[in-house]
Design an enzyme around this catalytic site. Structure first.
Site, PDB file in Angstrom:
ATOM      1  N   GLU A  15      11.793  33.149  38.240  1.00  0.00           N
ATOM      2  CA  GLU A  15      12.471  32.277  37.275  1.00  0.00           C
ATOM      3  C   GLU A  15      13.935  32.162  37.690  1.00  0.00           C
ATOM      4  O   GLU A  15      14.360  32.676  38.727  1.00  0.00           O
ATOM      5  CB  GLU A  15      12.358  32.872  35.866  1.00  0.00           C
ATOM      6  CG  GLU A  15      12.950  34.253  35.740  1.00  0.00           C
ATOM      7  CD  GLU A  15      12.731  34.881  34.369  1.00  0.00           C
ATOM      8  OE1 GLU A  15      12.126  34.245  33.499  1.00  0.00           O
ATOM      9  OE2 GLU A  15      13.177  36.026  34.190  1.00  0.00           O
ATOM     10  N   ASP A  47      22.809  35.922  32.505  1.00  0.00           N
ATOM     11  CA  ASP A  47      22.611  34.579  33.046  1.00  0.00           C
ATOM     12  C   ASP A  47      23.916  33.787  33.031  1.00  0.00           C
ATOM     13  O   ASP A  47      24.018  32.724  32.404  1.00  0.00           O
ATOM     14  CB  ASP A  47      21.532  33.828  32.268  1.00  0.00           C
ATOM     15  CG  ASP A  47      20.151  34.443  32.430  1.00  0.00           C
ATOM     16  OD1 ASP A  47      19.954  35.187  33.409  1.00  0.00           O
ATOM     17  OD2 ASP A  47      19.291  34.186  31.590  1.00  0.00           O
TER      18      ASP A  47
END
Ligand SMILES: *[C@@H]1O[C@H](CO)[C@@H](O)[C@H](O)[C@H]1NC(C)=O
Ligand SMILES: *[C@@H]1O[C@H](CO)[C@@H](O)[C@H](O)[C@H]1NC(C)=O
Ligand SMILES: *[C@@H]1O[C@H](CO)[C@@H](O)[C@H](O)[C@H]1NC(C)=O
Ligand SMILES: *[C@@H]1O[C@H](CO)[C@@H](O)[C@H](O)[C@H]1NC(C)=O
Ligand SMILES: *[C@@H]1O[C@H](CO)[C@@H](O)[C@H](O)[C@H]1NC(C)=O
Ligand SMILES: *[C@@H]1O[C@H](CO)[C@@H](O)[C@H](O)[C@H]1NC(C)=O
Length: 385
Positions: free
Chosen positions: A228, A51
């Site tokens: 997400e 991420d």
């Protein structure tokens, strides 16, 4: 970067696989990896990152990633080497839940000389989560932690709709080009991705007891909801709602069916608030989403956790960056690698360009990056662990 309970159950079923020796796990049957060459290889960022979040500021790239106190790295280019210059926090986040020492999914933006880092505090499989924000005027010096601006599960405001049905993780940021109104996008498997307006100081949700929330993505009928890691960018009249779809993590415990792993998807809208539709006209609220970047060549697996660095014109193209697993390196979160590609827009739809900087080949001049004014980069800044 979240696993819902159902996946946890599936993992429990797959648990005996963890008893396999590491060598056996590293040599999974090749059919689980997509070998397509239609999707270009990444430019390698040459840093492990799960991420990743990257901003460009005064001739340097700054990379933030999930980790103890949110580590910050710096490089003059996207391919590294990356030098660690510090962390956002000197100590644990003041948010009293989840894993306070290891926030996820930072998204950093800069406005009027102040940097804002939106971060997530949670635990895998939990929606007792929070999105917090920290600020500084100097990236490499002390940041001030302002704590939670959205709580789900427990904590102030967690009884307010839509926090009752969503999960406060993976924040991203966008500004309305016309009104200047800033929005925070967030969410995951619990009712997918949502958007709320921010107050003018960017430190709280506007009208926090009754926020003007809009849902951005939803996958009907399936449980869990596999979306997400929101991102939002702006390019020539369109807002692009990006997200990661599928299974993010824990592949060392077993692989999903091919195509069920993370991939990077997008929809667009002329209105920052949506509704967003994909290239085939399917609404993101009906499970739509055009795949922009996915597993490829049998070596790149489950790319996701993306962000987009805005360019300014044809000679400074947008950059899509993300993490991916290299099938010959390994499958833990800690082994995820930074990858990136320039984007070209065809009929207004972004497509990744092959990895010029992944080899020693010199880049064509169109890909050389003049120094960006960070302010232009501001408008669509971003993302998520
Ligand atoms: C990228 O920047 C780093 C310093 O941040 C430098 O060491 C490296 O040589 C640069 N690479 C290229 C290809 O310019
Ligand atoms: C790509 O590589 C070239 C040299 O090989 C370097 O000058 C340039 O800065 C790199 N671009 C990025 C975005 O890292
Ligand atoms: C938080 O994360 C760190 C790093 O992964 C880990 O060492 C620690 O045990 C975690 N703490 C909790 C409470 O889960
Ligand atoms: C922080 O960055 C500034 C600007 O690049 C630099 O002058 C300064 O030495 C850095 N400070 C530390 C503590 O690294
Ligand atoms: C593209 O943007 C760069 C940096 O902002 C600028 O130097 C260059 O002149 C621009 N090129 C065109 C064709 O507009
Ligand atoms: C994957 O790792 C191998 C071995 O380190 C390396 O040769 C290859 O270039 C990597 N590929 C990508 C896309 O990272």
């Amino acid at each position: 970067m979240h696993l819902p309970r159902l996946s946890s159950m599936l993992l429990a079923i797959a648990a005996p696989l963890t008893a396999m020796p590491a060598e056996a796990r590293a040599h999974r049957p090749p059919q689980v990896y997509d070998t397509t060459d239609k999707i270009p290889l990444p430019n390698q960022g040459n840093i492990p990152a799960h991420d990743p979040n990257i901003i460009f500021f005064e001739d340097n790239y700054y990379l933030f990633k999930g980790g103890i106190h949110i580590p910050i790295f710096k490089s003059a280019n996207m391919s590294g080497p990356w030098e660690k210059i510090g962390t956002v926090f000197d100590s644990d986040s003041i948010i009293d839940k989840g894993n306070r020492s290891r926030p996820w999914a930072p998204t950093t933006i800069q406005k009027d000389g102040t940097f804002y880092c939106y971060y997530t505090v949670s635990l895998p499989g939990s929606h007792d989560s929070a999105i917090g924000v920290a600020t500084t005027t100097t990236i490499n010096s002390t940041w001030v932690d302002h704590g939670a601006i959205i709580n789900t599960g427990t904590g102030p405001g967690s009884d307010v709709h839509p926090y009752t049905i969503t999960n406060a993780i993976d924040a991203s940021f966008i500004t309305d080009q016309e009104s200047g109104q800033a929005y925070l996008n967030y969410g995951s498997f619990w009712h997918d991705i949502w958007q709320v307006p921010l107050s003018d100081d960017l430190l709280s949700v506007k009208n926090k007891d009754s926020p003007d929330a809009k849902q951005l993505t939803f996958v009907p009928r399936v449980k869990p909801k596999p979306e997400e890691g929101s991102w939002m960018s702006y390019h020539e009249g369109y807002y692009y709602a990006w997200f990661s779809h599928g299974k993010c993590c824990h592949f060392q415990n077993g692989f999903p069916k091919r195509g069920k792993e993370y991939s990077i998807r997008v929809g667009r809208s002329k209105d920052v608030r949506g509704p967003f539709s994909d290239k085939d006209g399917h609404r993101l609220l009906d499970g739509g989403g055009t795949v922009v970047y996915a597993s490829n060549h049998g070596s790149v697996y489950a790319p996701g956790g993306l962000g987009v660095l805005p360019g300014s014109n044809d000679s400074t193209p947008d950059i899509l960056y993300y993490h991916y697993l290299n099938t010959s390196i390994g499958f833990t979160n800690g082994q995820a690698q930074l990858g990136w590609n320039y984007l070209e827009y065809k009929d207004g739809w972004p497509e990744p360009v092959g990895g010029q900087n992944s080899t020693s080949a010199s880049s064509p001049s169109i890909y050389t990056l003049p120094s960006w004014n960070f302010v232009t980069a501001l408008i669509g800044l971003w993302l998520y662990i």
